[in-house]
Design a protein around this motif. Structure first.
Motif, PDB file in Angstrom:
ATOM      1  N   TYR A   1      20.780  73.099  17.636  1.00 23.17           N
ATOM      2  CA  TYR A   1      20.139  74.398  17.819  1.00 23.17           C
ATOM      3  C   TYR A   1      18.825  74.445  17.040  1.00 23.17           C
ATOM      4  CZ  TYR A   1      19.711  79.566  17.595  1.00 23.17           C
ATOM      5  OH  TYR A   1      19.286  80.857  17.686  1.00 23.17           O
TER       6      TYR A   1
ATOM      7  N   ARG B   1      29.339  72.308  10.027  1.00 24.22           N
ATOM      8  CA  ARG B   1      27.967  72.512  10.475  1.00 24.22           C
ATOM      9  C   ARG B   1      26.981  72.233   9.362  1.00 24.22           C
ATOM     10  NH1 ARG B   1      25.343  78.343  11.741  1.00 24.22           N
ATOM     11  NH2 ARG B   1      23.471  77.848  10.627  1.00 24.22           N
TER      12      ARG B   1
ATOM     13  N   PRO C   1      18.064  83.026   9.850  1.00 26.45           N
ATOM     14  CA  PRO C   1      17.637  81.861   9.076  1.00 26.45           C
ATOM     15  C   PRO C   1      17.701  82.110   7.580  1.00 26.45           C
ATOM     16  CG  PRO C   1      16.183  82.195  10.922  1.00 26.45           C
ATOM     17  CD  PRO C   1      17.121  83.377  10.890  1.00 26.45           C
TER      18      PRO C   1
ATOM     19  N   TRP D   1      20.136  73.584  13.383  1.00 26.82           N
ATOM     20  CA  TRP D   1      21.471  73.279  12.895  1.00 26.82           C
ATOM     21  C   TRP D   1      22.155  72.320  13.868  1.00 26.82           C
ATOM     22  CZ3 TRP D   1      22.287  78.935  14.170  1.00 26.82           C
ATOM     23  CH2 TRP D   1      23.044  79.125  15.328  1.00 26.82           C
TER      24      TRP D   1
ATOM     25  N   LEU E   1      23.206  83.849  13.416  1.00 29.36           N
ATOM     26  CA  LEU E   1      22.670  83.331  12.161  1.00 29.36           C
ATOM     27  C   LEU E   1      21.263  83.836  11.964  1.00 29.36           C
ATOM     28  CD1 LEU E   1      22.817  81.362   9.749  1.00 29.36           C
ATOM     29  CD2 LEU E   1      21.728  79.718  11.237  1.00 29.36           C
TER      30      LEU E   1
ATOM     31  N   SER F   1      26.212  71.329  14.862  1.00 24.22           N
ATOM     32  CA  SER F   1      27.576  71.779  14.655  1.00 24.22           C
ATOM     33  C   SER F   1      28.536  71.108  15.622  1.00 24.22           C
ATOM     34  CB  SER F   1      27.670  73.301  14.837  1.00 24.22           C
ATOM     35  OG  SER F   1      29.014  73.749  14.743  1.00 24.22           O
TER      36      SER F   1
ATOM     37  N   PHE G   1      28.702  81.321  12.584  1.00 23.73           N
ATOM     38  CA  PHE G   1      27.355  80.985  12.944  1.00 23.73           C
ATOM     39  C   PHE G   1      26.742  82.165  13.638  1.00 23.73           C
ATOM     40  CE2 PHE G   1      28.097  76.246  13.835  1.00 23.73           C
ATOM     41  CZ  PHE G   1      28.844  76.149  12.722  1.00 23.73           C
TER      42      PHE G   1
ATOM     43  N   ASN H   1      22.635  72.775   8.363  1.00 24.91           N
ATOM     44  CA  ASN H   1      21.455  73.537   8.751  1.00 24.91           C
ATOM     45  C   ASN H   1      20.279  73.193   7.840  1.00 24.91           C
ATOM     46  OD1 ASN H   1      20.701  76.226  10.415  1.00 24.91           O
ATOM     47  ND2 ASN H   1      19.658  76.248   8.443  1.00 24.91           N
TER      48      ASN H   1
ATOM     49  N   SER I   1      14.749  80.101  20.417  1.00 27.71           N
ATOM     50  CA  SER I   1      15.615  78.975  20.100  1.00 27.71           C
ATOM     51  C   SER I   1      16.170  78.359  21.377  1.00 27.71           C
ATOM     52  CB  SER I   1      16.766  79.433  19.192  1.00 27.71           C
ATOM     53  OG  SER I   1      17.467  80.502  19.800  1.00 27.71           O
TER      54      SER I   1
ATOM     55  N   ASP J   1      16.081  74.408   7.141  1.00 31.66           N
ATOM     56  CA  ASP J   1      15.210  75.541   7.420  1.00 31.66           C
ATOM     57  C   ASP J   1      13.913  75.418   6.624  1.00 31.66           C
ATOM     58  OD1 ASP J   1      15.434  78.543   8.581  1.00 31.66           O
ATOM     59  OD2 ASP J   1      14.332  78.544   6.697  1.00 31.66           O
TER      60      ASP J   1
END
Length: 275
Positions: free
Chosen positions: A118, A82, A10, A98, A8, A100, A5, A84, A138, A86
């Motif tokens: 997150y 996890r 996006p 996301w 990360l 996790s 992760f 995610n 974030s 977007d």
């Protein structure tokens, strides 16, 4: 890196400029070892940029043998899952989140967290044909405490990308893990297509976290990602070391309750499904 992760990036910003092409509808996303989103495939009669512009929403589901993140493990060096989501707007604004599973090795403390949420918002700006800048805000939100304390915190990052080949990013958390002190992390990474469905990538970083953890750390990774249909398979070597003045890792454990373990084992595998 986080990768990934962790560091990360996006999903929507890994898509444009990818040098690999394949069948239409074969949308492939990977999280390079630490869950980094990396690629998209398309027919030769479609431009990757136009496909990316049309794909406003993206989704990832990843299994990995270690949640390796900015040099340390957020899963106590064990496997984790996890998901995610977007979204990107044509103006350059993007957002997502996301969820996790996490494990900080604090099971002896009551009410320890096992989930990390997150959410993030950001803006991406094309400087010219080669360079792109990106700003992101974030927040890490945990379902309970970490080592017995409330640990939600904000995170900010600024990145510079060169085509889809190299990236550099600086992260800053003014109150990391709600411990009253900052984290500053610097990362660089690079990618190279070995063949149509195989990519080599590597990266390195430095996490200045002494005020929170009593030590700083340096870390790096290198590995291969293979893409097939909607799946990505990643095999990666990861490593890191403390760079503090403390005499030994045992001293860190003895004198400080909050420890984020360095990666072990050194090899990890990830499987990602992207849509």
């Amino acid at each position: 890196m986080s990768t990934g992760f962790p560091s990360l990036e996006p999903l929507r910003r890994r898509i444009p400029g990818c040098p690999v092409t394949a069948r239409r509808r074969a949308v492939v996303v990977a999280v390079v070892g630490t869950m980094y989103a990396v690629s998209l495939r398309a027919d030769d009669d479609f431009s990757l940029q136009s496909l990316a512009a049309a794909s406003k929403f993206g989704a990832l589901a990843t299994f990995t043998t270690n949640y390796f993140y900015r040099g340390y493990s957020k899963s106590d060096n064990r496997p984790t899952l996890r998901g995610n989501l977007d979204y990107e707007h044509d103006s350059g604004f993007f957002g997502g989140a996301w969820l996790s599973w996490v494990d900080f090795g604090d099971g002896d403390f009551p009410g320890h967290s096992d989930l990390e949420f997150y959410p993030y918002l950001g803006y991406s700006h094309e400087i010219d044909e080669s360079f792109r800048a990106e700003l992101m805000v974030s927040r890490y939100i945990f379902n309970d405490r970490i080592f017995g304390r409330y640990s939600d915190y904000n995170d900010y990052s600024l990145a510079l990308h060169y085509r889809d080949v190299a990236s550099a990013r600086v992260y800053y958390a003014d109150n990391a893990y709600h411990r009253g002190a900052p984290f500053t992390t610097v990362e660089v990474s690079g990618r190279y297509p070995v063949m149509e469905s195989l990519e080599f990538s590597a990266g390195a970083g430095y996490n200045a976290a002494r005020q929170v953890l009593e030590y700083d750390s340096a870390y790096w990774h290198a590995g291969l990602t293979w893409y097939w249909s909607h799946l990505a398979f990643d095999f990666r070597y990861i490593d890191g070391k403390w760079t503090s003045d403390l005499p030994s890792p045992a001293s860190i454990v003895e004198h400080h309750e909050f420890e984020l373990p360095l990666p072990d084992p050194k090899f990890m595998f990830s499987l990602t499904a992207g849509y």
